[in-house]
Design a protein around this motif. Sequence first.
Motif, mmCIF file in Angstrom:
data_model
loop_
_atom_site.group_PDB
_atom_site.id
_atom_site.type_symbol
_atom_site.label_atom_id
_atom_site.label_comp_id
_atom_site.label_asym_id
_atom_site.label_seq_id
_atom_site.Cartn_x
_atom_site.Cartn_y
_atom_site.Cartn_z
ATOM 1 N N GLY A 15 106.522 34.109 -15.019
ATOM 2 C CA GLY A 15 105.683 34.617 -15.923
ATOM 3 C C GLY A 15 106.322 34.400 -17.007
ATOM 4 O O GLY A 15 106.000 33.929 -18.567
ATOM 5 N N GLY A 16 107.737 34.125 -17.622
ATOM 6 C CA GLY A 16 108.285 33.893 -18.445
ATOM 7 C C GLY A 16 109.565 33.563 -18.702
ATOM 8 O O GLY A 16 110.069 33.475 -17.312
ATOM 9 N N ALA A 17 110.876 32.523 -19.369
ATOM 10 C CA ALA A 17 111.534 31.790 -18.855
ATOM 11 C C ALA A 17 113.211 32.935 -18.829
ATOM 12 O O ALA A 17 113.273 31.842 -17.242
ATOM 13 N N SER A 18 113.307 33.866 -19.400
ATOM 14 C CA SER A 18 114.219 34.573 -18.490
ATOM 15 C C SER A 18 113.669 35.119 -16.724
ATOM 16 O O SER A 18 114.604 34.828 -16.006
ATOM 17 N N GLU A 19 112.267 35.224 -16.983
ATOM 18 C CA GLU A 19 111.944 36.294 -15.849
ATOM 19 C C GLU A 19 111.967 34.795 -14.431
ATOM 20 O O GLU A 19 111.943 35.155 -13.532
ATOM 21 N N ALA A 20 111.400 33.613 -14.816
ATOM 22 C CA ALA A 20 112.028 32.086 -13.796
ATOM 23 C C ALA A 20 112.683 31.644 -13.077
ATOM 24 O O ALA A 20 112.745 31.062 -13.066
ATOM 25 N N ASN A 21 113.508 31.879 -14.639
ATOM 26 C CA ASN A 21 114.734 31.417 -14.195
ATOM 27 C C ASN A 21 115.887 32.479 -12.570
ATOM 28 O O ASN A 21 116.061 31.851 -11.983
ATOM 29 N N ALA A 22 115.508 33.639 -12.792
ATOM 30 C CA ALA A 22 115.527 34.566 -11.805
ATOM 31 C C ALA A 22 114.986 33.915 -10.186
ATOM 32 O O ALA A 22 115.424 33.923 -9.283
ATOM 33 N N ALA A 23 113.226 33.892 -10.738
ATOM 34 C CA ALA A 23 112.941 33.742 -9.827
ATOM 35 C C ALA A 23 113.056 32.443 -8.718
ATOM 36 O O ALA A 23 112.721 31.965 -7.664
ATOM 37 N N MET A 24 113.243 31.155 -9.640
ATOM 38 C CA MET A 24 113.399 29.714 -9.201
ATOM 39 C C MET A 24 114.820 29.709 -8.337
ATOM 40 O O MET A 24 115.112 28.968 -7.347
ATOM 41 N N SER A 25 115.671 30.921 -8.664
ATOM 42 C CA SER A 25 116.871 31.002 -7.909
ATOM 43 C C SER A 25 116.974 30.994 -6.260
ATOM 44 O O SER A 25 117.627 30.662 -5.334
ATOM 45 N N THR A 26 115.618 31.464 -5.836
ATOM 46 C CA THR A 26 115.512 31.943 -5.089
ATOM 47 C C THR A 26 113.829 31.641 -3.981
ATOM 48 O O THR A 26 113.477 31.656 -3.283
ATOM 49 N N THR A 27 113.003 31.443 -4.909
ATOM 50 C CA THR A 27 111.613 30.568 -5.113
ATOM 51 C C THR A 27 112.069 28.707 -4.966
ATOM 52 O O THR A 27 111.715 28.626 -5.833
ATOM 53 N N PRO A 28 111.782 28.314 -3.848
ATOM 54 C CA PRO A 28 112.323 26.681 -3.861
ATOM 55 C C PRO A 28 110.706 25.716 -4.504
ATOM 56 O O PRO A 28 110.898 25.376 -5.032
ATOM 57 N N LEU A 29 109.316 26.978 -4.451
ATOM 58 C CA LEU A 29 108.240 26.146 -4.766
ATOM 59 C C LEU A 29 107.250 26.959 -4.830
ATOM 60 O O LEU A 29 107.300 28.177 -4.194
ATOM 61 N N ARG A 30 106.167 26.717 -5.785
ATOM 62 C CA ARG A 30 105.696 27.670 -6.189
ATOM 63 C C ARG A 30 103.888 26.787 -6.143
ATOM 64 O O ARG A 30 104.292 25.136 -7.165
ATOM 65 N N VAL A 31 103.100 27.966 -6.312
ATOM 66 C CA VAL A 31 101.890 27.109 -6.018
ATOM 67 C C VAL A 31 101.197 27.199 -7.085
ATOM 68 O O VAL A 31 100.193 28.602 -7.017
ATOM 69 N N ALA A 32 100.282 26.719 -8.180
ATOM 70 C CA ALA A 32 99.187 27.318 -9.126
ATOM 71 C C ALA A 32 98.000 26.688 -9.088
ATOM 72 O O ALA A 32 98.062 25.366 -8.896
ATOM 73 N N VAL A 33 96.979 27.228 -9.157
ATOM 74 C CA VAL A 33 95.462 26.422 -9.254
ATOM 75 C C VAL A 33 94.904 26.726 -10.436
ATOM 76 O O VAL A 33 95.119 28.009 -11.088
ATOM 77 N N ARG A 34 94.820 25.556 -11.235
ATOM 78 C CA ARG A 34 93.648 26.003 -11.974
ATOM 79 C C ARG A 34 92.285 25.318 -11.667
ATOM 80 O O ARG A 34 92.165 23.897 -11.422
ATOM 81 N N ILE A 35 91.080 25.856 -11.917
ATOM 82 C CA ILE A 35 90.055 26.122 -11.856
ATOM 83 C C ILE A 35 89.464 24.950 -13.366
ATOM 84 O O ILE A 35 89.760 25.471 -14.302
ATOM 85 N N VAL A 74 96.554 31.716 -10.107
ATOM 86 C CA VAL A 74 95.033 31.030 -9.776
ATOM 87 C C VAL A 74 95.055 31.220 -11.221
ATOM 88 O O VAL A 74 94.734 32.432 -11.860
ATOM 89 N N PHE A 75 94.530 29.934 -12.580
ATOM 90 C CA PHE A 75 94.100 30.074 -13.643
ATOM 91 C C PHE A 75 92.761 29.790 -13.469
ATOM 92 O O PHE A 75 91.576 28.866 -12.881
ATOM 93 N N GLY A 76 91.746 30.661 -14.342
ATOM 94 C CA GLY A 76 90.548 30.494 -14.132
ATOM 95 C C GLY A 76 89.836 29.258 -15.421
ATOM 96 O O GLY A 76 90.505 28.752 -15.976
ATOM 97 N N PRO A 77 88.816 28.654 -15.663
ATOM 98 C CA PRO A 77 87.615 27.816 -17.112
ATOM 99 C C PRO A 77 88.786 28.371 -17.930
ATOM 100 O O PRO A 77 87.908 27.671 -18.322
ATOM 101 N N GLU A 78 88.711 29.548 -17.876
ATOM 102 C CA GLU A 78 88.690 29.588 -19.787
ATOM 103 C C GLU A 78 89.752 29.636 -20.059
ATOM 104 O O GLU A 78 90.169 30.256 -21.179
ATOM 105 N N VAL A 79 90.912 29.538 -19.118
ATOM 106 C CA VAL A 79 92.171 29.439 -19.358
ATOM 107 C C VAL A 79 92.889 28.445 -20.279
ATOM 108 O O VAL A 79 92.334 27.229 -19.652
ATOM 109 N N GLY A 80 93.419 28.806 -21.386
ATOM 110 C CA GLY A 80 94.036 27.518 -22.318
ATOM 111 C C GLY A 80 95.264 26.484 -22.010
ATOM 112 O O GLY A 80 95.576 27.540 -21.290
ATOM 113 N N GLN A 81 95.230 25.734 -22.847
ATOM 114 C CA GLN A 81 96.314 25.193 -22.675
ATOM 115 C C GLN A 81 97.700 26.005 -22.732
ATOM 116 O O GLN A 81 98.376 25.459 -21.949
#
Length: 125
Positions: A15-35, A74-81
């Motif tokens: 969700g954000g830089a600090s949240e991601a730093n903690a998550a990355m130490s325990t989650t080796p792979l995350r999958v996002a889908v953009r429609i 999951v990102f819907g088609p309306e989600v911006g870059q």
Amino acid sequence: SSQPSAQATSGRIGGGASEANAAMSTTPLRVAVRIRPTQPHDGKTSDTVVAPLGDGRLAVRHGDVAKDFSFDTVFGPEVGQHEVYTKCALPLVDAVLDARNACIFAFGSTGSGKTFSMLGCEGGR
């Protein structure tokens, strides 16, 4: 009915830089889908409908057959870059600056939306 196509972009995300730093130490792979929104070059669309359901879930309906899939994001088609960058790439930039390895991998068949997922509707122009 027009339908967007789904494009999977994998990498470590959060969700954000600090949240991601903690998550990355325990989650080796995350999958996002953009429609990807339907494009003029898609031609006639079929009975297939792809829609975000919330909470990282995605529904695909083809005629009378419907299936749900789960992803980290999951990102819907309306989600911006900017939102895609903030959730998927920014945490990885921070990880690299913290001397950790990071990778974003866009996967999909020709025309499925890899360039759109990485560069947006203007294709980096």
